[in-house]
Design a protein around this motif. Structure first.
Motif, PDB file in Angstrom:
ATOM      1  N   ALA A 145       0.836  -1.193   0.000  1.00 19.91           N
ATOM      2  CA  ALA A 145       0.000   0.000   0.000  1.00 19.91           C
ATOM      3  C   ALA A 145       0.876   1.250   0.000  1.00 19.91           C
ATOM      4  N   GLU A 146       0.508   2.212  -0.834  1.00 16.45           N
ATOM      5  CA  GLU A 146       1.239   3.475  -0.841  1.00 16.45           C
ATOM      6  C   GLU A 146       0.772   4.319   0.333  1.00 16.45           C
ATOM      7  N   THR A 147       1.726   4.932   1.045  1.00 23.78           N
ATOM      8  CA  THR A 147       1.413   5.742   2.225  1.00 23.78           C
ATOM      9  C   THR A 147       2.049   7.115   2.080  1.00 23.78           C
ATOM     10  N   GLU A 148       1.805   7.954   3.069  1.00 28.25           N
ATOM     11  CA  GLU A 148       2.393   9.291   3.063  1.00 28.25           C
ATOM     12  C   GLU A 148       3.905   9.243   3.255  1.00 28.25           C
ATOM     13  N   ASN A 149       4.408   8.114   3.756  1.00 26.36           N
ATOM     14  CA  ASN A 149       5.844   7.977   4.011  1.00 26.36           C
ATOM     15  C   ASN A 149       6.532   6.993   3.077  1.00 26.36           C
ATOM     16  N   GLY A 150       5.862   6.605   2.006  1.00 30.20           N
ATOM     17  CA  GLY A 150       6.461   5.654   1.079  1.00 30.20           C
ATOM     18  C   GLY A 150       5.516   4.510   0.770  1.00 30.20           C
ATOM     19  N   PHE A 151       5.992   3.295   1.012  1.00 34.50           N
ATOM     20  CA  PHE A 151       5.193   2.106   0.704  1.00 34.50           C
ATOM     21  C   PHE A 151       5.243   1.142   1.883  1.00 34.50           C
ATOM     22  N   ALA A 152       4.075   0.643   2.270  1.00 36.30           N
ATOM     23  CA  ALA A 152       3.966  -0.278   3.398  1.00 36.30           C
ATOM     24  C   ALA A 152       3.519  -1.642   2.903  1.00 36.30           C
ATOM     25  N   VAL A 153       3.780  -2.653   3.722  1.00 38.01           N
ATOM     26  CA  VAL A 153       3.328  -4.010   3.437  1.00 38.01           C
ATOM     27  C   VAL A 153       2.213  -4.348   4.411  1.00 38.01           C
ATOM     28  N   GLU A 154       1.147  -4.902   3.894  1.00 36.86           N
ATOM     29  CA  GLU A 154      -0.011  -5.215   4.729  1.00 36.86           C
ATOM     30  C   GLU A 154      -0.307  -6.710   4.712  1.00 36.86           C
ATOM     31  N   LEU A 155      -0.661  -7.210   5.879  1.00 38.54           N
ATOM     32  CA  LEU A 155      -1.084  -8.601   6.046  1.00 38.54           C
ATOM     33  C   LEU A 155      -2.575  -8.585   6.352  1.00 38.54           C
ATOM     34  N   ASP A 156      -3.369  -9.025   5.399  1.00 39.92           N
ATOM     35  CA  ASP A 156      -4.830  -8.945   5.530  1.00 39.92           C
ATOM     36  C   ASP A 156      -5.260  -7.528   5.911  1.00 39.92           C
ATOM     37  N   GLY A 157      -4.607  -6.542   5.312  1.00 38.56           N
ATOM     38  CA  GLY A 157      -4.970  -5.146   5.549  1.00 38.56           C
ATOM     39  C   GLY A 157      -4.301  -4.505   6.748  1.00 38.56           C
ATOM     40  N   ARG A 158      -3.549  -5.256   7.527  1.00 42.08           N
ATOM     41  CA  ARG A 158      -2.857  -4.719   8.700  1.00 42.08           C
ATOM     42  C   ARG A 158      -1.391  -4.503   8.350  1.00 42.08           C
ATOM     43  N   ARG A 159      -0.907  -3.301   8.617  1.00 43.33           N
ATOM     44  CA  ARG A 159       0.450  -2.960   8.211  1.00 43.33           C
ATOM     45  C   ARG A 159       1.499  -3.660   9.071  1.00 43.33           C
ATOM     46  N   VAL A 160       2.508  -4.183   8.395  1.00 39.96           N
ATOM     47  CA  VAL A 160       3.630  -4.813   9.089  1.00 39.96           C
ATOM     48  C   VAL A 160       4.398  -3.745   9.860  1.00 39.96           C
ATOM     49  N   ALA A 171       7.584   0.360  14.860  1.00 37.25           N
ATOM     50  CA  ALA A 171       7.345   1.408  13.868  1.00 37.25           C
ATOM     51  C   ALA A 171       6.718   0.773  12.632  1.00 37.25           C
ATOM     52  N   VAL A 172       5.926   1.545  11.911  1.00 42.25           N
ATOM     53  CA  VAL A 172       5.369   1.033  10.660  1.00 42.25           C
ATOM     54  C   VAL A 172       6.509   0.787   9.678  1.00 42.25           C
ATOM     55  N   LEU A 173       6.511  -0.384   9.055  1.00 43.96           N
ATOM     56  CA  LEU A 173       7.551  -0.723   8.096  1.00 43.96           C
ATOM     57  C   LEU A 173       7.212  -0.049   6.764  1.00 43.96           C
TER      58      LEU A 173
END
Length: 234
Positions: free
Chosen positions: A16-31, A37-39
């Motif tokens: 998922a693209e975020t305000e701080n770059g790109f995050a990885v989500e597991l069933d919609g929950r961010r790693v 800290a959010v990865l």
């Protein structure tokens, strides 16, 4: 490090693209990182590589199979908060760079070091604007302070993610110049790794290969190549 002991609970992995770059989500929950800290990483290719690692986990999470995730964790949890200290530590390699300390004998090794290491120093003079000077023997002889300050500035310009990769490229090769050469694509990373091992390869030719030493070298080689890949992602 409880994150690494958990069982797989997710079905789908996404980016998922975020305000701080790109995050990885597991069933919609961010790693998150071990420090909670959010990865969030700087590029989609890096996030996609991390997503592949998480999707490859089966019953439990195995960090040894997740090198991109571990490097991203280090960049976020450690390097971000110690950027100046890490940059200074790596820049210090310039004053004792592997490429600058040459054998005094035998003649064949002296010539081989000159043949293989001098082109890297020549490249640095053109690409980085700095020429480090080789010395014979192992006694420390300082390099030009202005040259070292210039290299230090280049290291400090790196982002935390770049610096996390650069740490391994420099520390494992023993050379600040080879670290830069890898990041800038002077030659293939595998060739740069072999250049850093010139002395060890020479010893193997003279006395034969030690299985334990070779196993350790193989691990370091894989880590070096991973660091180059991680830098390119950043």
């Amino acid at each position: 490090m409880s994150e690494w002991k958990q069982k797989r609970f997710w079905k789908a992995v996404s980016v998922a693209e975020t305000e701080n770059g790109f995050a990885v989500e597991l069933d919609g929950r961010r790693v998150k990182t071990p420090a909670k800290a959010v990865l969030a990483v700087p590029s989609r290719p890096m996030a996609e590589a991390i997503a592949v690692e998480w999707d490859a986990q089966t019953e439990s999470v195995n960090p040894n199979m997740m090198p991109v995730t571990r490097s991203a964790n280090a960049a976020i949890d450690k390097v971000t908060h110690q950027h100046a200290a890490v940059a200074d530590m790596l820049a210090d390699y310039g004053d004792s760079d592997l490429l600058c300390y040459r054998a005094e004998m035998p003649t064949e090794l002296v010539l081989r070091q000159s043949e293989i290491w001098d082109p890297a120093l020549d490249w640095a003079a053109d690409a980085l604007g700095v020429r480090l000077e080789p010395r014979s023997g192992v006694l420390h002889t300082p390099q030009d302070p202005a040259a070292l300050d210039h290299l230090r500035g280049l290291v400090h310009e790196m982002t935390p993610f770049q610096l996390a990769a650069f740490h391994d490229l420099v520390a494992m090769s023993g050379s600040l110049i080879l670290g830069f050469a890898a990041t800038k694509g002077w030659r293939e990373a595998s060739e740069i790794w072999d250049i850093s091992r010139l002395d060890e390869l020479w010893q193997e030719q003279q006395w034969g290969q030690d299985e334990e030493a070779q196993a350790t070298a193989d691990l370091k080689r894989r880590a070096f190549l991973h660091a180059k890949r991680f830098y390119d992602f950043s």
